[in-house]
Design a protein around this motif. Structure first.
Motif, mmCIF file in Angstrom:
data_model
loop_
_atom_site.group_PDB
_atom_site.id
_atom_site.type_symbol
_atom_site.label_atom_id
_atom_site.label_comp_id
_atom_site.label_asym_id
_atom_site.label_seq_id
_atom_site.Cartn_x
_atom_site.Cartn_y
_atom_site.Cartn_z
ATOM 1 N N LEU A 154 1.549 56.311 115.774
ATOM 2 C CA LEU A 154 2.033 54.962 116.087
ATOM 3 C C LEU A 154 2.642 54.913 117.482
ATOM 4 O O LEU A 154 2.637 53.871 118.132
ATOM 5 N N GLU A 155 3.181 56.042 117.916
ATOM 6 C CA GLU A 155 3.775 56.129 119.253
ATOM 7 C C GLU A 155 2.794 56.797 120.200
ATOM 8 O O GLU A 155 2.027 57.676 119.808
ATOM 9 N N GLU A 156 2.832 56.390 121.474
ATOM 10 C CA GLU A 156 1.968 57.018 122.457
ATOM 11 C C GLU A 156 2.338 58.489 122.603
ATOM 12 O O GLU A 156 3.520 58.824 122.772
ATOM 13 N N PRO A 157 1.362 59.402 122.517
ATOM 14 C CA PRO A 157 1.684 60.835 122.605
ATOM 15 C C PRO A 157 2.165 61.231 123.993
ATOM 16 O O PRO A 157 1.691 60.705 124.998
ATOM 17 N N ASN A 158 3.123 62.146 124.021
ATOM 18 C CA ASN A 158 3.632 62.687 125.285
ATOM 19 C C ASN A 158 2.785 63.904 125.637
ATOM 20 O O ASN A 158 2.923 64.964 125.031
ATOM 21 N N VAL A 159 1.890 63.758 126.598
ATOM 22 C CA VAL A 159 0.970 64.845 126.936
ATOM 23 C C VAL A 159 1.471 65.693 128.099
ATOM 24 O O VAL A 159 0.788 66.632 128.515
ATOM 25 N N ASN A 160 2.636 65.352 128.605
ATOM 26 C CA ASN A 160 3.267 66.143 129.675
ATOM 27 C C ASN A 160 2.346 66.371 130.867
ATOM 28 O O ASN A 160 2.292 67.458 131.437
ATOM 29 N N GLY A 161 1.585 65.342 131.245
ATOM 30 C CA GLY A 161 0.746 65.428 132.426
ATOM 31 C C GLY A 161 -0.532 66.234 132.260
ATOM 32 O O GLY A 161 -1.270 66.434 133.223
ATOM 33 N N ARG A 162 -0.812 66.705 131.049
ATOM 34 C CA ARG A 162 -2.022 67.507 130.842
ATOM 35 C C ARG A 162 -3.268 66.624 130.949
ATOM 36 O O ARG A 162 -3.388 65.613 130.271
ATOM 37 N N LYS A 163 -4.212 67.055 131.800
ATOM 38 C CA LYS A 163 -5.433 66.281 131.993
ATOM 39 C C LYS A 163 -6.503 66.579 130.952
ATOM 40 O O LYS A 163 -7.534 65.912 130.910
ATOM 41 N N ASP A 164 -6.271 67.608 130.124
ATOM 42 C CA ASP A 164 -7.280 67.982 129.133
ATOM 43 C C ASP A 164 -7.057 67.277 127.794
ATOM 44 O O ASP A 164 -7.717 67.592 126.807
ATOM 45 N N ILE A 165 -6.126 66.317 127.755
ATOM 46 C CA ILE A 165 -5.901 65.528 126.546
ATOM 47 C C ILE A 165 -6.433 64.115 126.783
ATOM 48 O O ILE A 165 -6.043 63.447 127.748
#
Length: 398
Positions: free
Chosen positions: A318-329
């Protein structure tokens, strides 16, 4: 009792203008549980009948342990066949059905008795040994057929959809018994089925067939995780499949991993514009219109491919995932069009915000109400997956 290696060499078979098998070529290893898998009419039963000697190829050869058996009748091969309709003698007991092949050989009575009881015990029917087939369940009758096929001590056991006449629970139980039986006797099993779950559950390797062609041969893991064609990706389990174009190929260092990944940037029209991975979902930069996927096959820039990602590989929140700047997500926003509760998992059909494309997402239920708020119909959600969980396939049937 040991199995044979079975080599199928450029086998071609036509019925009039219909090509049932188009130059089939692969080898089944000694003692392997090998499955021929495909939809009705794909050629799998025709191939099994050629292996059994009930049909003969127009071209090509069949070898058992490097011995050409192509022109031999069934009784001259070291193989026996179990059919889906059991093919038992209704007027004979379990004992007499199993003994029948040995009586044809005119073996001594005491030897017949010893072997019949041995094989009836092997399929765990000792207490039913003097019953007639109509006094047995479908699964028990199929075990009688298997015992009768095994008593001749073949090196190859051919199984032509042996579970298709059984109900789902019985089919599942007998499948496990069949796998255990293979482990006990160690001969080569060649199993024909159209049921993907059966094939994945018991096979050492699988040949996926369609329209007389073998599209891929591999372990269940390879077939499921690394499908060679669009057909294999769609036929084995459920998946999301989209047309795509390779726009960039590069080596890429994933944070936290020692190895360099070969990454491909794909333009996937059905998925449209991707949300910016830093958190700004309104981004419109050109590089954010594409998705990343790990390149296992080393594709070329400009190549037209198909892109697939399995529903269970996709995370839904439900919340936008925090991908920490990873470009592979890869991250997309959408609306839940249809939630389907199936007990052990929920299936979500998510309509993407930018394109309206429906993406299937499966969420496993591991802990009761221990995974945050429940996702419901018409909820705004975010779906995401790693570049490692997508896969590029080429449709060689086009």
């Amino acid at each position: 009792m040991k199995g044979s290696q079975v080599s199928i060499q450029n086998v071609h078979k036509q019925f009039g203008d219909f090509v049932a098998l188009d130059n089939i070529d692969f080898t089944i290893k000694q003692g392997e549980f090998f499955t021929l898998l495909g939809p009705s009419g794909c050629g799998k039963t025709t191939l099994l009948r050629i292996l059994a000697g009930f049909e003969f190829p127009d071209d090509g050869a069949v070898l058992f342990d490097d011995v050409d058996v192509t022109g031999l009748p069934p009784n001259k091969r070291h193989s026996n066949t179990v059919f889906q309709n059991y093919a038992l003698f209704p007027h004979l007991s379990v004992y007499e059905n199993v003994a029948f092949p040995l009586r044809l050989k005119k073996l001594p009575k005491n030897e017949i008795d010893e072997k019949v009881r041995q094989y009836v015990h092997l399929v765990e029917l000792d207490e039913h040994i003097f019953k007639k087939p109509n006094q047995l369940s479908g699964g028990q009758r199929q075990r009688v057929a298997i015992a009768r096929a095994l008593i001749n001590e073949p090196k190859v056991l051919l199984l032509d959809e042996p579970l298709s006449a059984l109900d789902a629970k019985l089919r599942s139980n007998l499948l496990v018994e069949l796998d255990h039986l293979h482990d006990k006797i160690g001969i080569t099993f060649i199993f024909v089925t159209h049921d993907q779950s059966e094939a994945l559950a018991v096979s050492d390797r699988i040949a996926v067939m369609n329209h007389g062609h073998v599209l891929q041969v591999g372990s269940p893991f390879e077939i499921y995780e690394s499908p060679a064609t669009q057909f294999v990706a769609q036929f084995i389990g459920e998946t999301n499949l989209f047309e795509a174009k390779v726009v960039k190929c590069e080596s890429y260092k994933v944070e936290g991993k020692a190895d360099i990944e070969h990454m491909v940037t794909l333009n996937v029209p059905a998925l449209g514009m991707q949300a910016q991975l830093t958190g700004d979902t309104q981004a419109t930069k050109e590089e954010d219109k594409n998705i990343l996927v790990t390149d296992y096959e080393h594709t070329d820039e400009g190549q037209q491919v198909a892109f697939t990602v399995r529903p269970e590989k996709i995370r839904i929140t439900l919340e936008e995932p925090n991908v920490n700047g990873r470009k592979d997500i890869n991250v997309f926003k959408g609306i839940v069009e249809e939630p389907v509760y199936t007990g052990f998992q929920s299936k979500f059909y998510v309509k993407l915000e930018k394109t309206g494309t429906i993406v299937k997402v499966f969420k496993q239920h591991q802990n009761y109400l221990d995974e945050g708020p429940e996702i419901q119909w018409k909820d705004t959600v975010y779906i995401s997956w790693s570049a490692e969980d997508g896969y590029i396939v080429e449709d060689i049937e086009k």
